[in-house]
Design a protein around this motif. Structure first.
Motif, PDB file in Angstrom:
ATOM      1  N   THR A 123      -0.922 -14.639  72.370  1.00 30.42           N
ATOM      2  CA  THR A 123       0.083 -15.529  72.958  1.00 30.42           C
ATOM      3  C   THR A 123       0.094 -16.855  72.207  1.00 30.42           C
ATOM      4  O   THR A 123      -0.963 -17.384  71.842  1.00 30.42           O
ATOM      5  CB  THR A 123      -0.186 -15.819  74.451  1.00 30.42           C
ATOM      6  OG1 THR A 123      -1.412 -16.544  74.579  1.00 30.42           O
ATOM      7  CG2 THR A 123      -0.245 -14.542  75.248  1.00 30.42           C
ATOM      8  N   ILE A 124       1.297 -17.360  71.992  1.00 27.19           N
ATOM      9  CA  ILE A 124       1.482 -18.688  71.412  1.00 27.19           C
ATOM     10  C   ILE A 124       2.311 -19.489  72.409  1.00 27.19           C
ATOM     11  O   ILE A 124       3.418 -19.080  72.764  1.00 27.19           O
ATOM     12  CB  ILE A 124       2.212 -18.614  70.056  1.00 27.19           C
ATOM     13  CG1 ILE A 124       1.383 -17.815  69.043  1.00 27.19           C
ATOM     14  CG2 ILE A 124       2.505 -20.020  69.529  1.00 27.19           C
ATOM     15  CD1 ILE A 124       2.132 -17.521  67.762  1.00 27.19           C
ATOM     16  N   THR A 125       1.774 -20.594  72.874  1.00 25.60           N
ATOM     17  CA  THR A 125       2.493 -21.456  73.806  1.00 25.60           C
ATOM     18  C   THR A 125       2.959 -22.700  73.065  1.00 25.60           C
ATOM     19  O   THR A 125       2.148 -23.405  72.457  1.00 25.60           O
ATOM     20  CB  THR A 125       1.608 -21.854  74.996  1.00 25.60           C
ATOM     21  OG1 THR A 125       1.146 -20.678  75.669  1.00 25.60           O
ATOM     22  CG2 THR A 125       2.385 -22.730  75.974  1.00 25.60           C
ATOM     23  N   ILE A 126       4.270 -22.954  73.099  1.00 25.69           N
ATOM     24  CA  ILE A 126       4.835 -24.146  72.480  1.00 25.69           C
ATOM     25  C   ILE A 126       5.130 -25.154  73.586  1.00 25.69           C
ATOM     26  O   ILE A 126       5.958 -24.897  74.466  1.00 25.69           O
ATOM     27  CB  ILE A 126       6.118 -23.817  71.697  1.00 25.69           C
ATOM     28  CG1 ILE A 126       5.830 -22.755  70.617  1.00 25.69           C
ATOM     29  CG2 ILE A 126       6.688 -25.074  71.058  1.00 25.69           C
ATOM     30  CD1 ILE A 126       7.066 -22.335  69.827  1.00 25.69           C
ATOM     31  N   LEU A 127       4.434 -26.290  73.558  1.00 24.17           N
ATOM     32  CA  LEU A 127       4.546 -27.298  74.608  1.00 24.17           C
ATOM     33  C   LEU A 127       5.510 -28.407  74.207  1.00 24.17           C
ATOM     34  O   LEU A 127       5.440 -28.934  73.089  1.00 24.17           O
ATOM     35  CB  LEU A 127       3.189 -27.951  74.874  1.00 24.17           C
ATOM     36  CG  LEU A 127       2.101 -27.178  75.599  1.00 24.17           C
ATOM     37  CD1 LEU A 127       0.882 -28.076  75.746  1.00 24.17           C
ATOM     38  CD2 LEU A 127       2.574 -26.717  76.966  1.00 24.17           C
ATOM     39  N   GLY A 128       6.388 -28.779  75.129  1.00 32.16           N
ATOM     40  CA  GLY A 128       7.272 -29.919  74.911  1.00 32.16           C
ATOM     41  C   GLY A 128       7.291 -30.827  76.115  1.00 32.16           C
ATOM     42  O   GLY A 128       7.401 -30.360  77.259  1.00 32.16           O
ATOM     43  N   ARG A 129       7.194 -32.143  75.894  1.00 35.84           N
ATOM     44  CA  ARG A 129       7.158 -33.092  77.015  1.00 35.84           C
ATOM     45  C   ARG A 129       8.495 -33.162  77.751  1.00 35.84           C
ATOM     46  O   ARG A 129       8.556 -33.504  78.922  1.00 35.84           O
ATOM     47  CB  ARG A 129       6.781 -34.483  76.507  1.00 35.84           C
ATOM     48  CG  ARG A 129       5.349 -34.601  76.025  1.00 35.84           C
ATOM     49  CD  ARG A 129       4.998 -36.031  75.604  1.00 35.84           C
ATOM     50  NE  ARG A 129       5.898 -36.515  74.555  1.00 35.84           N
ATOM     51  CZ  ARG A 129       6.776 -37.502  74.709  1.00 35.84           C
ATOM     52  NH1 ARG A 129       6.889 -38.107  75.873  1.00 35.84           N
ATOM     53  NH2 ARG A 129       7.530 -37.895  73.700  1.00 35.84           N
TER      54      ARG A 129
ATOM     55  N   ASN B 272       5.689 -18.330  73.953  1.00 30.00           N
ATOM     56  CA  ASN B 272       6.141 -18.874  75.224  1.00 30.00           C
ATOM     57  C   ASN B 272       6.507 -20.356  75.089  1.00 30.00           C
ATOM     58  O   ASN B 272       5.684 -21.168  74.652  1.00 30.00           O
ATOM     59  CB  ASN B 272       5.041 -18.729  76.282  1.00 30.00           C
ATOM     60  CG  ASN B 272       4.572 -17.295  76.421  1.00 30.00           C
ATOM     61  OD1 ASN B 272       5.362 -16.365  76.344  1.00 30.00           O
ATOM     62  ND2 ASN B 272       3.279 -17.111  76.617  1.00 30.00           N
ATOM     63  N   PHE B 273       7.729 -20.699  75.469  1.00 27.90           N
ATOM     64  CA  PHE B 273       8.165 -22.093  75.471  1.00 27.90           C
ATOM     65  C   PHE B 273       7.830 -22.697  76.836  1.00 27.90           C
ATOM     66  O   PHE B 273       8.281 -22.197  77.866  1.00 27.90           O
ATOM     67  CB  PHE B 273       9.661 -22.187  75.211  1.00 27.90           C
ATOM     68  CG  PHE B 273      10.055 -21.892  73.789  1.00 27.90           C
ATOM     69  CD1 PHE B 273      10.357 -22.925  72.911  1.00 27.90           C
ATOM     70  CD2 PHE B 273      10.117 -20.581  73.328  1.00 27.90           C
ATOM     71  CE1 PHE B 273      10.718 -22.665  71.600  1.00 27.90           C
ATOM     72  CE2 PHE B 273      10.475 -20.304  72.016  1.00 27.90           C
ATOM     73  CZ  PHE B 273      10.779 -21.347  71.149  1.00 27.90           C
ATOM     74  N   ASP B 274       7.050 -23.758  76.829  1.00 26.47           N
ATOM     75  CA  ASP B 274       6.666 -24.432  78.067  1.00 26.47           C
ATOM     76  C   ASP B 274       7.249 -25.845  78.024  1.00 26.47           C
ATOM     77  O   ASP B 274       6.715 -26.749  77.365  1.00 26.47           O
ATOM     78  CB  ASP B 274       5.146 -24.483  78.181  1.00 26.47           C
ATOM     79  CG  ASP B 274       4.684 -24.873  79.575  1.00 26.47           C
ATOM     80  OD1 ASP B 274       5.547 -25.202  80.413  1.00 26.47           O
ATOM     81  OD2 ASP B 274       3.462 -24.863  79.825  1.00 26.47           O
ATOM     82  N   PHE B 275       8.373 -26.036  78.725  1.00 31.24           N
ATOM     83  CA  PHE B 275       9.062 -27.320  78.742  1.00 31.24           C
ATOM     84  C   PHE B 275       8.512 -28.220  79.853  1.00 31.24           C
ATOM     85  O   PHE B 275       7.849 -27.751  80.775  1.00 31.24           O
ATOM     86  CB  PHE B 275      10.560 -27.123  78.944  1.00 31.24           C
ATOM     87  CG  PHE B 275      11.225 -26.404  77.805  1.00 31.24           C
ATOM     88  CD1 PHE B 275      11.521 -27.065  76.632  1.00 31.24           C
ATOM     89  CD2 PHE B 275      11.553 -25.050  77.904  1.00 31.24           C
ATOM     90  CE1 PHE B 275      12.145 -26.411  75.572  1.00 31.24           C
ATOM     91  CE2 PHE B 275      12.170 -24.382  76.863  1.00 31.24           C
ATOM     92  CZ  PHE B 275      12.468 -25.067  75.694  1.00 31.24           C
ATOM     93  N   PHE B 276       8.834 -29.511  79.769  1.00 24.97           N
ATOM     94  CA  PHE B 276       8.400 -30.500  80.761  1.00 24.97           C
ATOM     95  C   PHE B 276       6.890 -30.415  80.953  1.00 24.97           C
ATOM     96  O   PHE B 276       6.375 -30.371  82.066  1.00 24.97           O
ATOM     97  CB  PHE B 276       9.126 -30.283  82.092  1.00 24.97           C
ATOM     98  CG  PHE B 276      10.626 -30.277  81.963  1.00 24.97           C
ATOM     99  CD1 PHE B 276      11.319 -31.450  81.713  1.00 24.97           C
ATOM    100  CD2 PHE B 276      11.349 -29.088  82.065  1.00 24.97           C
ATOM    101  CE1 PHE B 276      12.697 -31.446  81.573  1.00 24.97           C
ATOM    102  CE2 PHE B 276      12.724 -29.072  81.925  1.00 24.97           C
ATOM    103  CZ  PHE B 276      13.403 -30.261  81.679  1.00 24.97           C
ATOM    104  N   ALA B 277       6.179 -30.412  79.823  1.00 21.05           N
ATOM    105  CA  ALA B 277       4.731 -30.214  79.844  1.00 21.05           C
ATOM    106  C   ALA B 277       4.079 -31.152  78.835  1.00 21.05           C
ATOM    107  O   ALA B 277       4.419 -31.132  77.651  1.00 21.05           O
ATOM    108  CB  ALA B 277       4.390 -28.758  79.496  1.00 21.05           C
ATOM    109  N   SER B 278       3.151 -31.971  79.290  1.00 21.83           N
ATOM    110  CA  SER B 278       2.479 -32.939  78.423  1.00 21.83           C
ATOM    111  C   SER B 278       0.974 -32.704  78.449  1.00 21.83           C
ATOM    112  O   SER B 278       0.358 -32.743  79.519  1.00 21.83           O
ATOM    113  CB  SER B 278       2.786 -34.367  78.900  1.00 21.83           C
ATOM    114  OG  SER B 278       2.142 -35.324  78.099  1.00 21.83           O
ATOM    115  N   PRO B 279       0.351 -32.449  77.309  1.00 17.43           N
ATOM    116  CA  PRO B 279      -1.100 -32.234  77.294  1.00 17.43           C
ATOM    117  C   PRO B 279      -1.839 -33.522  77.645  1.00 17.43           C
ATOM    118  O   PRO B 279      -1.470 -34.602  77.179  1.00 17.43           O
ATOM    119  CB  PRO B 279      -1.374 -31.808  75.845  1.00 17.43           C
ATOM    120  CG  PRO B 279      -0.257 -32.393  75.045  1.00 17.43           C
ATOM    121  CD  PRO B 279       0.936 -32.369  75.951  1.00 17.43           C
TER     122      PRO B 279
END
Length: 436
Positions: free
Chosen positions: A187-193, A263-270
């Motif tokens: 799995t590859i998760t792409i995080l965007g704030r 997997n695109f994970d939007f509205f997500a900030s590490p």
């Protein structure tokens, strides 16, 4: 005669040299310096190895490089081998076209954990940049996380997803291909704030995810805004969001037989990188919401597994001793390209990491117009002749463009089947190939 020194041999450097030739013709001598023995900057070590059509722009730069007016001087580091003050004494104008080769730091605890990389380093690894060739990322885990919602994030996801057969025709280096061949990532998760409407990904690069042999992109419908709101977007953005809607519409049947999901994970900030014994083990993420276009933390957090993390959140220019530097902006402070008398900047070193490769062309022409206004007929400086004397006195091993052509011939001869070349990944091998 006008004597021009350009520091950096990437797109900004060569477009600026092209502009100088157009401005003055034979009444100019342009020396392009690079700390590496090979030219073309991010065309060679930044553009994805499976995007050979983009790399082909280097052929345009070759036309500028051949002849007496423009000269490549590789394996010369400004600030180490020769000071910036010495260059400005020798040349009528010194133009910094050094790009933005350093990663912006990921500003969260745990960013120094093992197997956490910035995109400049990670991309440099699979592209054979000498500074990053020995990076050796651990791909034995199942979960990769990519932070960022631009095309570089897509490049990294695509490279991690491809089968060996899909790299045919690319110039990915052998050490990276071998490690990717043995990858266990599932799995590859792409995080965007922020959300889908704020991504910087272009349709061409997004569309490539639908053609991957063993990977499938996934978007949650809940993250997508109402379809009618897409009307406010410009055409390019609208195409990109349309593709995200296609990803969300993929049925379970469409995912059958795919070993890897993106997997695109939007509205997500590490917010925190977890580690065990110094090794990355997971990522704590805060859910965000948009307020006046800005991502604001909601206070709700969750954890995602992570065995590899690549931060694709932007780049910084490298400081040069003797040149003012804006630490906050990560570039040289300037007014329309002017830094100080006889000292200029262009491209990402001037404006920060924005725009495409082609954006550097008008930028290069604009700075040469400023130089022409400032230097007039030239000040009778020694230019190339003076540098050659200094290089001889200091025993600098300057690599010429003809030397580069020999290096390239050796790389082409060493190519594996189906590849355009096999890059040398250390400076010693490059210089040795020059004399082959």
């Amino acid at each position: 005669m006008r004597h021009i020194a350009i520091v950096g041999s990437g797109p900004a450097g060569y477009y600026t040299a092209e502009a100088a030739v157009k401005q003055w013709g034979e009444d100019a001598r342009v020396d392009i310096f690079d700390k590496l023995p090979v030219p073309f900057g991010l065309i060679r070590t930044g553009v994805a190895p499976d995007h050979q059509s983009i790399k082909a722009v280097a052929r345009r730069y070759e036309k500028t490089a051949i002849g007496d007016t423009v000269r490549f001087a590789g394996n010369v580091e400004i600030g180490r081998d020769i000071a910036i003050e010495e260059l400005t004494e020798l040349y009528d104008a010194v133009i910094l076209a050094t790009g933005a080769p350093r990663d912006r730091d990921l500003p969260i605890p745990g960013a120094d954990s093992a197997n956490v990389f910035g995109s400049a380093a990670f991309v440099g690894w699979y592209n054979g940049h000498p500074e990053y060739a020995a990076l050796a990322p651990d791909l034995s885990g199942r979960h990769a996380v990519i932070v960022g919602m631009g095309n570089v994030a897509l490049d990294v996801a695509r490279i991690l997803s491809k089968t060996e057969a899909e790299f045919e025709g690319s110039d990915i280096v052998a050490h990276a291909l071998e490690r990717l061949r043995d990858s266990n990532i599932e799995t590859i998760t792409i995080l965007g704030r922020r959300g889908p409407h704020q991504i910087m990904m272009t349709p061409k690069e997004l569309g490539e995810l639908l053609r991957l042999e063993r990977a499938v992109p996934r978007v949650e419908n809940a993250d997508l805004p109402p379809p009618e709101s897409d009307d406010m977007l410009d055409p390019g953005q609208r195409k990109s969001v349309t593709l995200l809607r296609e990803f969300a519409a993929l049925s379970p049947f469409d995912r059958t037989g795919k070993a890897l999901s993106i997997n695109f994970d939007f509205f997500a900030s590490p917010t925190l990188i977890e580690q065990e014994g110094g090794q990355l083990s997971g990522l704590v993420v805060e859910r965000t919401e948009l307020k006046d276009g800005r991502a604001v933390g909601s206070g709700e957090t969750y954890r995602i597994p992570a065995d590899l993390l690549v931060s694709c959140i932007g780049y910084r220019t490298s400081p040069i001793v003797g040149v003012p530097f804006d630490e906050r902006a990560g570039r040289f402070p300037n007014e329309e390209g002017r830094i100080a008398p006889a000292l200029y900047c262009v491209g990402w070193a001037k404006r920060g990491p924005s725009g495409t490769i082609g954006t550097n062309r008008p930028d290069g022409y604009a700075v040469i117009e400023k130089v022409a206004e400032d230097i007039g007929e030239g000040a009778g400086k020694r230019g190339r002749e003076g540098f050659d004397e200094l290089a001889q006195k200091r025993a600098l091993d300057v690599v010429t463009f003809r030397d580069w052509q020999r290096i390239e011939e050796a790389e082409i001869a060493a190519a594996r089947s189906g590849a355009p070349r096999e890059k040398f990944v250390d400076i010693e091998s490059m210089i040795a190939a020059r004399g082959a």
